[in-house]
Design an enzyme around this catalytic site. Sequence first.
Site, PDB file in Angstrom:
ATOM      1  N   GLU A  32      11.211  -9.534  10.257  1.00 13.55           N
ATOM      2  CA  GLU A  32      10.175 -10.660   9.951  1.00 13.55           C
ATOM      3  C   GLU A  32      10.010 -11.319  11.135  1.00 13.55           C
ATOM      4  O   GLU A  32      11.228 -11.864  11.430  1.00 13.55           O
ATOM      5  CB  GLU A  32      11.114 -11.180   8.891  1.00 13.55           C
ATOM      6  CG  GLU A  32      10.443 -11.775   7.931  1.00 13.55           C
ATOM      7  CD  GLU A  32       9.139 -10.159   6.635  1.00 13.55           C
ATOM      8  OE1 GLU A  32       8.243 -10.268   6.846  1.00 13.55           O
ATOM      9  OE2 GLU A  32      10.456  -9.809   5.876  1.00 13.55           O
ATOM     10  N   SER A  66     -14.179 -13.258  -8.493  1.00 10.24           N
ATOM     11  CA  SER A  66     -13.449 -13.028  -8.630  1.00 10.24           C
ATOM     12  C   SER A  66     -13.281 -13.195 -10.407  1.00 10.24           C
ATOM     13  O   SER A  66     -13.262 -14.200 -10.868  1.00 10.24           O
ATOM     14  CB  SER A  66     -12.319 -13.524  -7.794  1.00 10.24           C
ATOM     15  OG  SER A  66     -10.714 -13.252  -8.120  1.00 10.24           O
ATOM     16  N   ALA A 126       3.224 -14.704  -3.669  1.00 11.51           N
ATOM     17  CA  ALA A 126       4.765 -14.923  -3.535  1.00 11.51           C
ATOM     18  C   ALA A 126       4.784 -13.727  -2.344  1.00 11.51           C
ATOM     19  O   ALA A 126       5.916 -13.631  -2.744  1.00 11.51           O
ATOM     20  CB  ALA A 126       4.057 -13.740  -4.938  1.00 11.51           C
ATOM     21  N   GLY A 127       4.759 -14.381  -1.576  1.00 11.44           N
ATOM     22  CA  GLY A 127       4.921 -13.713  -0.391  1.00 11.44           C
ATOM     23  C   GLY A 127       4.527 -11.846  -0.497  1.00 11.44           C
ATOM     24  O   GLY A 127       5.534 -11.246   0.845  1.00 11.44           O
ATOM     25  N   LEU A 128       3.951 -11.329  -1.194  1.00 12.23           N
ATOM     26  CA  LEU A 128       3.475 -10.439  -1.102  1.00 12.23           C
ATOM     27  C   LEU A 128       2.251  -9.752  -0.736  1.00 12.23           C
ATOM     28  O   LEU A 128       1.771  -8.660  -0.704  1.00 12.23           O
ATOM     29  CB  LEU A 128       3.734  -9.972  -2.370  1.00 12.23           C
ATOM     30  CG  LEU A 128       4.959 -10.002  -2.994  1.00 12.23           C
ATOM     31  CD1 LEU A 128       5.438  -9.583  -4.746  1.00 12.23           C
ATOM     32  CD2 LEU A 128       6.020  -9.371  -2.717  1.00 12.23           C
ATOM     33  N   SER A 130      -1.047 -11.302  -0.821  1.00  9.18           N
ATOM     34  CA  SER A 130      -2.347 -10.765  -1.429  1.00  9.18           C
ATOM     35  C   SER A 130      -3.622 -11.248  -0.794  1.00  9.18           C
ATOM     36  O   SER A 130      -4.577 -10.586  -0.658  1.00  9.18           O
ATOM     37  CB  SER A 130      -2.395 -12.015  -3.206  1.00  9.18           C
ATOM     38  OG  SER A 130      -2.229 -13.224  -2.294  1.00  9.18           O
ATOM     39  N   SER A 131      -3.445 -12.030   0.250  1.00 11.73           N
ATOM     40  CA  SER A 131      -4.510 -12.635   0.367  1.00 11.73           C
ATOM     41  C   SER A 131      -4.414 -11.052   1.886  1.00 11.73           C
ATOM     42  O   SER A 131      -5.880 -10.966   1.750  1.00 11.73           O
ATOM     43  CB  SER A 131      -4.096 -13.763   1.975  1.00 11.73           C
ATOM     44  OG  SER A 131      -3.431 -14.767   1.694  1.00 11.73           O
ATOM     45  N   ASP A 175       0.783  -7.504   7.767  1.00  8.80           N
ATOM     46  CA  ASP A 175       0.274  -7.629   6.107  1.00  8.80           C
ATOM     47  C   ASP A 175      -1.325  -6.850   6.176  1.00  8.80           C
ATOM     48  O   ASP A 175      -1.018  -5.993   5.074  1.00  8.80           O
ATOM     49  CB  ASP A 175      -0.046  -8.988   6.124  1.00  8.80           C
ATOM     50  CG  ASP A 175       1.146  -9.921   5.951  1.00  8.80           C
ATOM     51  OD1 ASP A 175       2.566  -9.544   5.605  1.00  8.80           O
ATOM     52  OD2 ASP A 175       0.755 -11.277   6.200  1.00  8.80           O
ATOM     53  N   TYR A 227       5.208 -22.467   9.901  1.00  8.71           N
ATOM     54  CA  TYR A 227       5.104 -21.146  10.187  1.00  8.71           C
ATOM     55  C   TYR A 227       4.717 -20.908  11.714  1.00  8.71           C
ATOM     56  O   TYR A 227       5.046 -20.110  12.797  1.00  8.71           O
ATOM     57  CB  TYR A 227       4.168 -19.903   9.640  1.00  8.71           C
ATOM     58  CG  TYR A 227       3.672 -19.111  10.162  1.00  8.71           C
ATOM     59  CD1 TYR A 227       4.968 -17.948   9.360  1.00  8.71           C
ATOM     60  CD2 TYR A 227       2.798 -18.606  10.696  1.00  8.71           C
ATOM     61  CE1 TYR A 227       4.765 -16.995   9.628  1.00  8.71           C
ATOM     62  CE2 TYR A 227       2.190 -17.500  11.136  1.00  8.71           C
ATOM     63  CZ  TYR A 227       3.196 -16.380  10.266  1.00  8.71           C
ATOM     64  OH  TYR A 227       2.810 -14.908  11.166  1.00  8.71           O
TER      65      TYR A 227
HETATM   66  C1  GLA Z   1       4.004 -13.685   6.575  1.00 12.32           C
HETATM   67  C2  GLA Z   1       2.575 -13.745   8.151  1.00 12.32           C
HETATM   68  C3  GLA Z   1       2.701 -11.898   9.050  1.00 12.32           C
HETATM   69  C4  GLA Z   1       4.501 -12.299   9.538  1.00 12.32           C
HETATM   70  C5  GLA Z   1       5.599 -12.682   8.481  1.00 12.32           C
HETATM   71  C6  GLA Z   1       7.003 -12.822   8.967  1.00 12.32           C
HETATM   72  O1  GLA Z   1       3.412 -13.115   6.156  1.00 12.32           O
HETATM   73  O2  GLA Z   1       1.375 -13.112   7.614  1.00 12.32           O
HETATM   74  O3  GLA Z   1       2.073 -11.075   9.883  1.00 12.32           O
HETATM   75  O4  GLA Z   1       4.038 -13.033  10.250  1.00 12.32           O
HETATM   76  O5  GLA Z   1       4.694 -13.908   7.760  1.00 12.32           O
HETATM   77  O6  GLA Z   1       7.626 -11.408   8.869  1.00 12.32           O
END
Ligand code: GLA
Length: 386
Positions: A32, A66, A126-128, A130-131, A175, A227
Amino acid sequence: MSGTAQDDFRQLYGYPPEGVWAAPGRVNLIGEHTDYNDGFALPFALPQRTEVAAARRTDRILRVHSAEVPSGAVTLDLAELDPERPPQGAASWAAYPAGVAWALLDAGLPVGGADLHVRSDVPTGAGLSSSAALEVATALALTDLYGIPLTRTDLAALARRAENAYVGVPCGVMDQTASACATGGHALHLDTRSLEQRHIPFGCEAAGLRLLVIDTRVRHALADGAYAQRRTSCHRAAEALGVAALRDLPHQGLEQTLARLEDPVVRKRVRHVVTENERVLRVEQLLRAGRLREAGPLLTEGHASLRDDYEVSCPELDLAVSTADAAGAYGSRMTGGGFGGSALSLIDADAERSVTRAVTDAFRRAGFAPPRITTASPSPGAARLV
Ligand code: GLA
Protein backbone atom coordinates in the site's frame (compact mmCIF):
# COMPACT_ATOMS: atom_id res chain seq x y z
CA MET A 1 -34.52 -0.59 -15.11
CA SER A 2 -33.61 -3.97 -13.77
CA GLY A 3 -32.85 -6.21 -16.73
CA THR A 4 -29.40 -6.94 -18.12
CA ALA A 5 -27.09 -4.09 -19.11
CA GLN A 6 -28.07 -4.89 -22.71
CA ASP A 7 -31.82 -4.65 -22.01
CA ASP A 8 -31.36 -1.44 -20.07
CA PHE A 9 -29.31 0.07 -22.89
CA ARG A 10 -31.98 -0.80 -25.43
CA GLN A 11 -34.71 0.68 -23.24
CA LEU A 12 -32.76 3.88 -22.70
CA TYR A 13 -31.44 4.59 -26.15
CA GLY A 14 -34.06 2.81 -28.26
CA TYR A 15 -31.61 0.50 -30.05
CA PRO A 16 -29.38 -2.44 -28.99
CA PRO A 17 -25.76 -2.02 -27.85
CA GLU A 18 -22.93 -3.49 -29.91
CA GLY A 19 -21.49 -5.19 -26.85
CA VAL A 20 -21.07 -5.26 -23.07
CA TRP A 21 -17.69 -4.94 -21.35
CA ALA A 22 -16.90 -5.43 -17.66
CA ALA A 23 -14.08 -4.55 -15.28
CA PRO A 24 -13.81 -5.50 -11.59
CA GLY A 25 -13.02 -3.61 -8.41
CA ARG A 26 -9.93 -4.76 -6.51
CA VAL A 27 -8.62 -5.55 -3.08
CA ASN A 28 -4.95 -4.99 -2.47
CA LEU A 29 -3.58 -7.95 -0.51
CA ILE A 30 -0.41 -6.04 0.40
CA GLY A 31 1.75 -3.22 -0.99
CA GLU A 32 0.00 0.00 0.00
CA HIS A 33 1.18 3.48 -0.96
CA THR A 34 4.05 1.88 -2.85
CA ASP A 35 2.74 2.41 -6.39
CA TYR A 36 3.72 6.08 -6.61
CA ASN A 37 7.14 5.15 -5.24
CA ASP A 38 7.94 2.79 -8.13
CA GLY A 39 7.40 -0.11 -5.70
CA PHE A 40 5.54 -3.41 -5.57
CA ALA A 41 1.88 -4.24 -4.98
CA LEU A 42 -0.07 -7.49 -4.82
CA PRO A 43 -3.76 -6.81 -5.57
CA PHE A 44 -6.42 -9.22 -6.75
CA ALA A 45 -9.69 -8.57 -8.59
CA LEU A 46 -13.05 -8.71 -6.82
CA PRO A 47 -16.09 -10.57 -8.14
CA GLN A 48 -17.95 -7.23 -8.06
CA ARG A 49 -17.63 -5.41 -11.37
CA THR A 50 -18.76 -2.52 -13.51
CA GLU A 51 -20.48 -3.29 -16.79
CA VAL A 52 -20.59 -0.91 -19.73
CA ALA A 53 -23.03 -1.59 -22.56
CA ALA A 54 -22.00 0.52 -25.52
CA ALA A 55 -22.47 1.33 -29.18
CA ARG A 56 -20.71 3.65 -31.62
CA ARG A 57 -22.36 6.83 -32.88
CA THR A 58 -21.76 8.44 -36.23
CA ASP A 59 -21.05 11.85 -34.68
CA ARG A 60 -18.55 13.04 -32.01
CA ILE A 61 -21.00 12.90 -29.11
CA LEU A 62 -20.46 10.81 -25.98
CA ARG A 63 -23.66 10.02 -24.11
CA VAL A 64 -23.22 8.32 -20.75
CA HIS A 65 -25.88 6.97 -18.44
CA SER A 66 -25.51 5.18 -15.13
CA ALA A 67 -28.06 2.92 -13.44
CA GLU A 68 -26.62 4.17 -10.13
CA VAL A 69 -27.28 7.86 -10.84
CA PRO A 70 -30.92 8.95 -11.06
CA SER A 71 -30.33 12.25 -12.87
CA GLY A 72 -30.36 10.82 -16.42
CA ALA A 73 -27.86 10.70 -19.27
CA VAL A 74 -24.97 13.15 -19.58
CA THR A 75 -24.18 14.36 -23.11
CA LEU A 76 -20.65 15.51 -23.95
CA ASP A 77 -19.01 16.68 -27.14
CA LEU A 78 -15.68 14.89 -27.68
CA ALA A 79 -14.25 18.01 -29.30
CA GLU A 80 -14.92 19.98 -26.13
CA LEU A 81 -13.51 17.61 -23.50
CA ASP A 82 -11.20 19.71 -21.37
CA PRO A 83 -9.38 18.57 -18.22
CA GLU A 84 -9.79 22.13 -16.90
CA ARG A 85 -13.57 21.73 -17.06
CA PRO A 86 -14.67 18.18 -16.19
CA PRO A 87 -18.43 17.57 -15.67
CA GLN A 88 -19.62 18.95 -12.32
CA GLY A 89 -22.40 18.46 -9.79
CA ALA A 90 -24.83 15.61 -10.48
CA ALA A 91 -22.87 14.86 -13.66
CA SER A 92 -19.49 14.64 -11.88
CA TRP A 93 -19.47 10.82 -12.11
CA ALA A 94 -19.32 11.25 -15.91
CA ALA A 95 -15.78 12.65 -15.50
CA TYR A 96 -14.54 9.02 -15.37
CA PRO A 97 -15.84 7.85 -18.78
CA ALA A 98 -15.27 11.32 -20.26
CA GLY A 99 -11.72 11.30 -18.90
CA VAL A 100 -11.08 7.97 -20.59
CA ALA A 101 -12.33 9.29 -23.95
CA TRP A 102 -10.17 12.39 -23.45
CA ALA A 103 -7.08 10.29 -22.60
CA LEU A 104 -7.58 8.11 -25.69
CA LEU A 105 -7.96 11.16 -27.94
CA ASP A 106 -5.03 12.90 -26.29
CA ALA A 107 -2.89 9.84 -27.06
CA GLY A 108 -3.84 10.32 -30.71
CA LEU A 109 -6.09 7.25 -30.84
CA PRO A 110 -9.03 7.27 -33.26
CA VAL A 111 -11.97 7.06 -30.86
CA GLY A 112 -15.33 8.49 -31.95
CA GLY A 113 -18.75 9.12 -30.45
CA ALA A 114 -20.57 6.49 -28.39
CA ASP A 115 -23.60 5.81 -26.24
CA LEU A 116 -22.77 4.13 -22.93
CA HIS A 117 -24.88 2.62 -20.20
CA VAL A 118 -23.10 1.77 -16.95
CA ARG A 119 -24.14 -0.47 -14.10
CA SER A 120 -22.02 -1.61 -11.23
CA ASP A 121 -22.07 -3.58 -8.01
CA VAL A 122 -18.65 -2.31 -6.88
CA PRO A 123 -19.37 -0.24 -3.76
CA THR A 124 -18.30 3.38 -4.23
CA GLY A 125 -15.99 5.11 -1.75
CA ALA A 126 -15.23 1.79 -0.06
CA GLY A 127 -11.55 1.68 -1.07
CA LEU A 128 -12.35 -1.06 -3.60
CA SER A 129 -11.54 0.91 -6.76
CA SER A 130 -14.97 1.56 -8.19
CA SER A 131 -13.39 4.43 -10.17
CA ALA A 132 -10.76 2.20 -11.77
CA ALA A 133 -13.48 -0.36 -12.63
CA LEU A 134 -15.48 2.33 -14.43
CA GLU A 135 -12.42 3.71 -16.21
CA VAL A 136 -11.14 0.32 -17.35
CA ALA A 137 -14.57 -0.94 -18.49
CA THR A 138 -15.05 2.27 -20.48
CA ALA A 139 -11.55 2.09 -21.97
CA LEU A 140 -12.07 -1.52 -23.00
CA ALA A 141 -15.47 -0.73 -24.53
CA LEU A 142 -14.23 2.28 -26.52
CA THR A 143 -11.02 0.65 -27.76
CA ASP A 144 -12.86 -2.52 -28.78
CA LEU A 145 -15.63 -0.59 -30.53
CA TYR A 146 -13.13 1.48 -32.49
CA GLY A 147 -10.73 -1.38 -33.20
CA ILE A 148 -7.86 0.21 -31.25
CA PRO A 149 -5.34 -2.49 -30.30
CA LEU A 150 -3.93 -1.74 -26.84
CA THR A 151 -2.24 -4.11 -24.41
CA ARG A 152 -3.94 -4.40 -21.04
CA THR A 153 -0.98 -2.66 -19.44
CA ASP A 154 -1.32 0.29 -21.84
CA LEU A 155 -5.08 0.33 -21.29
CA ALA A 156 -4.50 0.59 -17.53
CA ALA A 157 -1.97 3.39 -18.04
CA LEU A 158 -4.50 5.35 -20.11
CA ALA A 159 -7.21 4.81 -17.51
CA ARG A 160 -4.83 6.08 -14.85
CA ARG A 161 -4.01 9.11 -16.99
CA ALA A 162 -7.75 9.85 -17.19
CA GLU A 163 -7.96 9.81 -13.40
CA ASN A 164 -4.79 11.88 -12.84
CA ALA A 165 -5.15 14.49 -15.55
CA TYR A 166 -8.90 14.69 -16.15
CA VAL A 167 -10.63 13.67 -12.89
CA GLY A 168 -7.80 15.27 -10.91
CA VAL A 169 -6.94 12.43 -8.49
CA PRO A 170 -3.17 11.87 -8.21
CA CYS A 171 -3.38 8.05 -7.85
CA GLY A 172 -0.76 5.49 -8.86
CA VAL A 173 -1.29 2.73 -11.41
CA MET A 174 -2.16 -0.18 -9.14
CA ASP A 175 -5.97 -0.01 -9.22
CA GLN A 176 -6.33 0.27 -12.99
CA THR A 177 -3.73 -2.45 -13.58
CA ALA A 178 -5.43 -4.83 -11.16
CA SER A 179 -8.79 -4.23 -12.83
CA ALA A 180 -7.40 -4.58 -16.37
CA CYS A 181 -4.88 -7.39 -15.88
CA ALA A 182 -5.82 -9.64 -12.92
CA THR A 183 -6.73 -13.28 -13.51
CA GLY A 184 -9.13 -15.50 -11.55
CA GLY A 185 -7.63 -17.48 -8.65
CA HIS A 186 -4.49 -15.34 -8.67
CA ALA A 187 -3.04 -12.25 -7.04
CA LEU A 188 -1.19 -9.92 -9.38
CA HIS A 189 2.36 -9.08 -8.45
CA LEU A 190 2.95 -5.69 -10.00
CA ASP A 191 6.27 -3.91 -10.29
CA THR A 192 5.05 -0.35 -10.73
CA ARG A 193 8.38 0.79 -12.21
CA SER A 194 8.82 -1.74 -15.02
CA LEU A 195 5.08 -2.57 -15.07
CA GLU A 196 6.18 -6.21 -15.10
CA GLN A 197 3.44 -8.50 -13.81
CA ARG A 198 3.41 -11.97 -12.29
CA HIS A 199 0.24 -13.94 -11.68
CA ILE A 200 0.61 -15.67 -8.32
CA PRO A 201 -1.74 -18.57 -7.54
CA PHE A 202 -3.90 -17.56 -4.58
CA GLY A 203 -6.24 -20.45 -3.97
CA CYS A 204 -7.79 -19.46 -0.66
CA GLU A 205 -10.81 -21.69 -0.95
CA ALA A 206 -8.86 -24.83 -1.77
CA ALA A 207 -6.72 -24.10 1.30
CA GLY A 208 -9.82 -23.84 3.53
CA LEU A 209 -9.43 -20.08 3.87
CA ARG A 210 -11.65 -17.08 3.27
CA LEU A 211 -10.91 -13.43 2.63
CA LEU A 212 -13.28 -11.14 4.48
CA VAL A 213 -13.75 -7.64 3.13
CA ILE A 214 -14.92 -5.34 5.90
CA ASP A 215 -16.32 -2.10 4.50
CA THR A 216 -16.23 0.32 7.42
CA ARG A 217 -18.67 2.61 5.56
CA VAL A 218 -16.37 5.50 6.38
CA ARG A 219 -16.12 7.29 3.06
CA HIS A 220 -12.75 8.60 2.04
CA ALA A 221 -11.95 11.26 -0.52
CA LEU A 222 -8.60 10.59 -2.14
CA ALA A 223 -8.70 13.96 -3.84
CA ASP A 224 -8.32 15.37 -0.34
CA GLY A 225 -4.92 16.71 0.52
CA ALA A 226 -3.66 13.84 2.67
CA TYR A 227 -2.95 11.46 -0.22
CA ALA A 228 -1.22 14.15 -2.25
CA GLN A 229 0.77 15.20 0.82
CA ARG A 230 2.06 11.66 1.37
CA ARG A 231 3.04 11.49 -2.25
CA THR A 232 4.90 14.77 -2.16
CA SER A 233 6.77 13.92 1.02
CA CYS A 234 7.88 10.57 -0.49
CA HIS A 235 9.15 12.27 -3.61
CA ARG A 236 11.01 14.90 -1.58
CA ALA A 237 12.55 12.20 0.63
CA ALA A 238 13.77 10.29 -2.44
CA GLU A 239 15.35 13.47 -3.72
CA ALA A 240 17.00 14.20 -0.38
CA LEU A 241 18.39 10.67 -0.28
CA GLY A 242 19.65 10.84 -3.85
CA VAL A 243 17.52 8.04 -5.32
CA ALA A 244 15.05 8.14 -8.20
CA ALA A 245 12.27 6.72 -6.01
CA LEU A 246 11.90 5.22 -2.53
CA ARG A 247 11.77 1.83 -4.20
CA ASP A 248 15.53 2.14 -4.67
CA LEU A 249 16.24 2.15 -0.93
CA PRO A 250 17.36 -1.27 0.31
CA HIS A 251 15.59 -2.84 3.26
CA GLN A 252 18.94 -3.79 4.71
CA GLY A 253 20.54 -0.93 6.56
CA LEU A 254 17.25 0.98 6.65
CA GLU A 255 17.92 2.57 10.04
CA GLN A 256 21.16 4.14 8.76
CA THR A 257 19.31 5.50 5.74
CA LEU A 258 16.58 6.95 7.93
CA ALA A 259 19.17 8.63 10.14
CA ARG A 260 20.07 10.79 7.14
CA LEU A 261 16.62 12.37 7.23
CA GLU A 262 16.01 15.21 9.64
CA ASP A 263 12.24 15.25 9.83
CA PRO A 264 10.92 12.43 12.08
CA VAL A 265 7.60 12.38 10.17
CA VAL A 266 9.35 11.93 6.82
CA ARG A 267 11.46 9.19 8.40
CA LYS A 268 8.27 7.31 9.32
CA ARG A 269 6.83 7.71 5.82
CA VAL A 270 10.00 6.32 4.28
CA ARG A 271 10.12 3.46 6.76
CA HIS A 272 6.60 2.44 5.76
CA VAL A 273 7.37 2.40 2.05
CA VAL A 274 10.62 0.44 2.36
CA THR A 275 9.24 -2.15 4.79
CA GLU A 276 6.02 -2.47 2.76
CA ASN A 277 7.94 -3.30 -0.43
CA GLU A 278 9.75 -6.00 1.52
CA ARG A 279 6.44 -7.37 2.85
CA VAL A 280 5.07 -7.66 -0.68
CA LEU A 281 8.04 -9.81 -1.69
CA ARG A 282 7.70 -11.99 1.42
CA VAL A 283 3.96 -12.48 0.95
CA GLU A 284 4.53 -13.37 -2.69
CA GLN A 285 7.05 -16.04 -1.65
CA LEU A 286 4.65 -17.50 0.90
CA LEU A 287 1.83 -17.62 -1.67
CA ARG A 288 4.12 -19.38 -4.15
CA ALA A 289 5.05 -21.91 -1.48
CA GLY A 290 1.36 -22.50 -0.68
CA ARG A 291 1.97 -21.23 2.88
CA LEU A 292 -1.03 -18.89 2.80
CA ARG A 293 -1.71 -18.82 6.54
CA GLU A 294 1.80 -17.59 7.24
CA ALA A 295 1.08 -14.48 5.17
CA GLY A 296 -1.41 -13.40 7.86
CA PRO A 297 1.03 -11.82 10.33
CA LEU A 298 2.60 -9.82 7.48
CA LEU A 299 -0.81 -8.36 6.69
CA THR A 300 -1.24 -7.25 10.29
CA GLU A 301 2.31 -5.89 10.35
CA GLY A 302 1.48 -3.92 7.17
CA HIS A 303 -1.56 -2.47 8.90
CA ALA A 304 0.50 -1.32 11.90
CA SER A 305 2.90 0.36 9.50
CA LEU A 306 0.06 2.18 7.70
CA ARG A 307 -1.44 3.18 11.04
CA ASP A 308 1.69 4.30 12.87
CA ASP A 309 4.25 5.24 10.24
CA TYR A 310 2.17 6.28 7.25
CA GLU A 311 -0.79 7.53 9.33
CA VAL A 312 -3.53 6.79 6.81
CA SER A 313 -5.76 4.55 8.93
CA CYS A 314 -8.76 5.59 11.03
CA PRO A 315 -10.40 4.29 14.23
CA GLU A 316 -12.93 2.14 12.33
CA LEU A 317 -10.21 0.41 10.27
CA ASP A 318 -8.07 -0.13 13.37
CA LEU A 319 -11.02 -1.63 15.24
CA ALA A 320 -11.89 -3.93 12.31
CA VAL A 321 -8.31 -5.20 12.16
CA SER A 322 -7.75 -5.67 15.90
CA THR A 323 -11.14 -7.31 16.41
CA ALA A 324 -10.81 -9.68 13.47
CA ASP A 325 -7.33 -10.71 14.60
CA ALA A 326 -8.47 -11.21 18.20
CA ALA A 327 -11.37 -13.33 16.91
CA GLY A 328 -8.95 -15.72 15.22
CA ALA A 329 -8.02 -14.20 11.85
CA TYR A 330 -4.53 -15.08 10.58
CA GLY A 331 -4.02 -11.43 9.79
CA SER A 332 -5.86 -8.29 8.70
CA ARG A 333 -5.13 -4.89 7.27
CA MET A 334 -6.70 -1.84 5.75
CA THR A 335 -6.69 -1.97 1.95
CA GLY A 336 -6.53 0.90 -0.56
CA GLY A 337 -5.71 4.53 0.10
CA GLY A 338 -7.02 4.57 3.67
CA PHE A 339 -8.74 7.28 5.75
CA GLY A 340 -11.78 4.97 5.68
CA GLY A 341 -12.88 2.37 3.19
CA SER A 342 -12.29 -1.33 3.71
CA ALA A 343 -10.18 -3.77 5.67
CA LEU A 344 -9.22 -7.25 4.57
CA SER A 345 -8.97 -10.27 6.84
CA LEU A 346 -7.55 -13.72 6.15
CA ILE A 347 -9.52 -16.31 8.11
CA ASP A 348 -10.33 -20.00 8.26
CA ALA A 349 -13.45 -20.86 6.28
CA ASP A 350 -15.28 -21.98 9.41
CA ALA A 351 -14.46 -18.73 11.24
CA GLU A 352 -16.52 -16.59 8.86
CA ARG A 353 -19.53 -16.29 11.15
CA SER A 354 -17.63 -15.77 14.37
CA VAL A 355 -15.27 -13.11 12.96
CA THR A 356 -18.15 -11.32 11.23
CA ARG A 357 -20.11 -11.27 14.47
CA ALA A 358 -17.14 -10.11 16.56
CA VAL A 359 -16.45 -7.16 14.20
CA THR A 360 -20.13 -6.21 13.94
CA ASP A 361 -20.51 -6.29 17.75
CA ALA A 362 -17.35 -4.27 18.30
CA PHE A 363 -18.59 -1.60 15.87
CA ARG A 364 -21.93 -1.44 17.67
CA ARG A 365 -20.25 -1.10 21.05
CA ALA A 366 -18.00 1.66 19.71
CA GLY A 367 -21.01 3.54 18.35
CA PHE A 368 -19.81 3.14 14.72
CA ALA A 369 -22.19 2.58 11.80
CA PRO A 370 -22.62 -1.15 11.04
CA PRO A 371 -19.85 -2.41 8.73
CA ARG A 372 -20.71 -4.26 5.53
CA ILE A 373 -18.87 -7.58 5.60
CA THR A 374 -18.55 -9.84 2.56
CA THR A 375 -16.19 -12.53 1.36
CA ALA A 376 -14.15 -12.16 -1.80
CA SER A 377 -12.29 -14.62 -3.94
CA PRO A 378 -9.64 -13.59 -6.49
CA SER A 379 -11.65 -13.06 -9.68
CA PRO A 380 -10.93 -12.41 -13.36
CA GLY A 381 -9.91 -9.00 -14.68
CA ALA A 382 -11.67 -6.96 -17.35
CA ALA A 383 -13.33 -8.72 -20.29
CA ARG A 384 -15.89 -8.37 -23.03
CA LEU A 385 -19.07 -10.14 -21.88
CA VAL A 386 -21.28 -9.93 -24.95
C1 GLA B 1 -5.40 4.38 -3.92
C2 GLA B 1 -4.72 4.77 -5.22
C3 GLA B 1 -3.65 3.74 -5.60
C4 GLA B 1 -2.70 3.47 -4.43
C5 GLA B 1 -3.49 3.21 -3.15
C6 GLA B 1 -2.59 3.06 -1.96
O1 GLA B 1 -6.12 3.21 -4.08
O2 GLA B 1 -5.65 4.86 -6.25
O3 GLA B 1 -2.95 4.15 -6.74
O4 GLA B 1 -1.79 4.51 -4.27
O5 GLA B 1 -4.43 4.21 -2.90
O6 GLA B 1 -1.83 1.92 -2.06
